[in-house]
Motif scaffolding. Structure first.
Motif, PDB file in Angstrom:
ATOM      1  N   GLU A   1      -7.392  -9.464 -29.957  1.00  0.00           N
ATOM      2  CA  GLU A   1      -8.331  -9.393 -31.012  1.00  0.00           C
ATOM      3  C   GLU A   1      -9.638  -9.751 -30.420  1.00  0.00           C
ATOM      4  OE1 GLU A   1      -8.919 -12.948 -33.300  1.00  0.00           O
ATOM      5  OE2 GLU A   1      -7.739 -14.217 -32.231  1.00  0.00           O
TER       6      GLU A   1
ATOM      7  N   GLU B   1     -10.642 -11.065 -27.308  1.00  0.00           N
ATOM      8  CA  GLU B   1      -9.871 -12.069 -26.052  1.00  0.00           C
ATOM      9  C   GLU B   1      -8.199 -11.885 -26.637  1.00  0.00           C
ATOM     10  OE1 GLU B   1      -9.893 -17.135 -27.888  1.00  0.00           O
ATOM     11  OE2 GLU B   1      -9.059 -16.076 -29.894  1.00  0.00           O
ATOM     12  N   PHE B   2      -7.333 -12.846 -25.985  1.00  0.00           N
ATOM     13  CA  PHE B   2      -5.728 -12.868 -26.149  1.00  0.00           C
ATOM     14  C   PHE B   2      -5.373 -14.332 -26.273  1.00  0.00           C
ATOM     15  CE2 PHE B   2      -6.775  -9.052 -22.821  1.00  0.00           C
ATOM     16  CZ  PHE B   2      -6.014  -8.149 -23.331  1.00  0.00           C
ATOM     17  N   THR B   3      -4.445 -13.892 -27.272  1.00  0.00           N
ATOM     18  CA  THR B   3      -3.512 -15.726 -27.926  1.00  0.00           C
ATOM     19  C   THR B   3      -2.211 -15.252 -27.336  1.00  0.00           C
ATOM     20  OG1 THR B   3      -5.239 -16.084 -29.404  1.00  0.00           O
ATOM     21  CG2 THR B   3      -2.852 -16.702 -29.734  1.00  0.00           C
TER      22      THR B   3
ATOM     23  N   GLU C   1       1.889 -16.256 -28.153  1.00  0.00           N
ATOM     24  CA  GLU C   1       2.544 -17.548 -29.097  1.00  0.00           C
ATOM     25  C   GLU C   1       3.555 -17.485 -27.603  1.00  0.00           C
ATOM     26  OE1 GLU C   1       1.888 -15.752 -32.450  1.00  0.00           O
ATOM     27  OE2 GLU C   1      -0.085 -16.537 -32.642  1.00  0.00           O
TER      28      GLU C   1
ATOM     29  N   THR D   1       1.162 -22.425 -28.359  1.00  0.00           N
ATOM     30  CA  THR D   1       0.253 -20.776 -28.826  1.00  0.00           C
ATOM     31  C   THR D   1      -0.910 -21.115 -27.596  1.00  0.00           C
ATOM     32  OG1 THR D   1       0.456 -20.661 -31.186  1.00  0.00           O
ATOM     33  CG2 THR D   1      -1.354 -19.755 -30.405  1.00  0.00           C
ATOM     34  N   THR D   2      -1.446 -20.646 -26.800  1.00  0.00           N
ATOM     35  CA  THR D   2      -2.850 -20.843 -26.039  1.00  0.00           C
ATOM     36  C   THR D   2      -3.544 -19.367 -25.679  1.00  0.00           C
ATOM     37  OG1 THR D   2      -3.308 -21.408 -23.647  1.00  0.00           O
ATOM     38  CG2 THR D   2      -1.219 -20.506 -23.912  1.00  0.00           C
ATOM     39  N   SER D   3      -4.166 -19.407 -25.682  1.00  0.00           N
ATOM     40  CA  SER D   3      -5.573 -19.036 -25.208  1.00  0.00           C
ATOM     41  C   SER D   3      -6.143 -18.511 -23.741  1.00  0.00           C
ATOM     42  CB  SER D   3      -6.310 -18.389 -26.143  1.00  0.00           C
ATOM     43  OG  SER D   3      -6.334 -18.180 -27.495  1.00  0.00           O
ATOM     44  N   ASP D   4      -5.065 -20.155 -23.008  1.00  0.00           N
ATOM     45  CA  ASP D   4      -5.584 -20.019 -21.578  1.00  0.00           C
ATOM     46  C   ASP D   4      -4.756 -18.833 -20.788  1.00  0.00           C
ATOM     47  OD1 ASP D   4      -7.222 -21.777 -22.557  1.00  0.00           O
ATOM     48  OD2 ASP D   4      -5.598 -23.525 -22.500  1.00  0.00           O
TER      49      ASP D   4
ATOM     50  N   SER E   1      -7.960 -12.259 -19.100  1.00  0.00           N
ATOM     51  CA  SER E   1      -6.866 -13.523 -18.983  1.00  0.00           C
ATOM     52  C   SER E   1      -6.670 -13.402 -17.521  1.00  0.00           C
ATOM     53  CB  SER E   1      -6.268 -13.867 -20.316  1.00  0.00           C
ATOM     54  OG  SER E   1      -5.573 -14.544 -20.395  1.00  0.00           O
TER      55      SER E   1
ATOM     56  N   GLN F   1       2.189 -28.497 -23.141  1.00  0.00           N
ATOM     57  CA  GLN F   1       0.823 -28.208 -24.685  1.00  0.00           C
ATOM     58  C   GLN F   1       1.657 -28.112 -25.703  1.00  0.00           C
ATOM     59  OE1 GLN F   1      -1.641 -25.423 -23.600  1.00  0.00           O
ATOM     60  NE2 GLN F   1      -1.083 -26.001 -21.849  1.00  0.00           N
TER      61      GLN F   1
ATOM     62  N   SER G   1      -0.681 -29.696 -28.377  1.00  0.00           N
ATOM     63  CA  SER G   1      -1.493 -29.882 -29.303  1.00  0.00           C
ATOM     64  C   SER G   1      -1.108 -31.415 -30.841  1.00  0.00           C
ATOM     65  CB  SER G   1       0.329 -28.345 -29.830  1.00  0.00           C
ATOM     66  OG  SER G   1       0.113 -27.924 -31.596  1.00  0.00           O
TER      67      SER G   1
END
Length: 252
Positions: free
Chosen positions: A140, A143-145, A147, A154-157, A226, A243, A247
């Motif tokens: 999006e 950025e990338f997510t 899952e 779920t992470t965006s790091d 990323s 993770q 969460s």
């Protein structure tokens, strides 16, 4: 002239046989290994052909440099030689046949080609190993997510993958067309809204690799970056636990 025809055909067959020999190239994934081997085979074929063609061109220019006098007489026309024309036509056909066969063989590999995933099917691909890692990559702006549905993570790091384990990545987008590109692993797939494309690979070398969007997707496109981290199985399991713990703490 017959000796030239035989030499041309023999040279073509020799180049094809050399190019067909499998090459061992260092690769960080099975996907990159297939692509690198194809590139090397085509290079082994292209370089000698280029040298041969340039050599014939230089010889022809030198050999017929005096075809026509300075006094204005017309140069002698080239005599037709159908046998020579048939020979180089057959040689060209053999080269194109090899290039097409090698290319399509590589593209047919599951770890190289992508497929459109059926969202109505819950069984997953029929060839998926039982221990395959499933990752949904959602792109999006900007950025990338990542899952992991089987792990509830779920992470965006960063995209973290275990070494020497099959990975099935489901790529999609929530807004505009993006592209998931990891050059070091030989991975590239457009992320298209409303579609989910499946990428399959196995990372074979631990390390960190750059992941970025390769499709112009708006003002923040240059910053859509990323990282892919390939780790051993123990570190991967520890990362998943970390993770999930983070969460859980955020939920409290």
């Amino acid at each position: 002239m017959r000796s030239l025809q035989r030499a041309l055909l023999a040279a073509t067959l020799f180049l094809l046989s050399v190019a067909a020999i499998p090459t061992a190239s260092a690769a960080n994934s099975v996907t990159n290994e297939f692509i690198s081997n194809l590139n090397e085979q085509l290079l082994y074929l292209a370089v000698p052909i280029a040298v041969l063609v340039e050599g014939i061109l230089i010889y022809t220019v030198w050999r017929f440099r005096a075809n026509g006098d300075d006094d204005g007489t017309e140069p002698e026309p080239t005599r037709e030689n159908r046998q020579l024309e048939i020979t180089w036509t057959v040689a060209t056909a053999l080269v194109l046949l090899f290039v097409g066969t090698a290319s399509f063989t590589t593209l047919a590999q599951p770890s190289v080609s992508s497929i459109i995933d059926d969202p109505q099917s819950d069984d997953g691909p029929p060839d998926a190993p039982a221990d395959a890692v499933d990752v949904d990559i959602v792109a999006e702006q900007w950025e990338f997510t990542f899952e992991y549905p089987d792990e509830n993570v779920t992470t965006s790091d960063a995209l973290v993958l275990p070494e020497n384990q099959s990975v099935y990545m489901y790529v999609t987008s929530t807004d505009v067309i993006h592209s998931v590109h990891v050059p070091a692993l030989g991975l590239k797939q457009d992320a298209i809204p409303g579609e989910t494309h499946l990428l399959r690979t196995t990372a074979t070398e631990q390390g960190e690799y750059r992941l970025y969007c390769a499709e112009l997707c708006g003002q923040g496109h240059p910053e859509m970056l990323s990282t892919v981290r390939v780790v051993d199985e123990d570190e991967y399991e520890s990362w998943l636990e970390e993770q999930r713990s983070e969460s859980s703490d955020d939920g409290n």
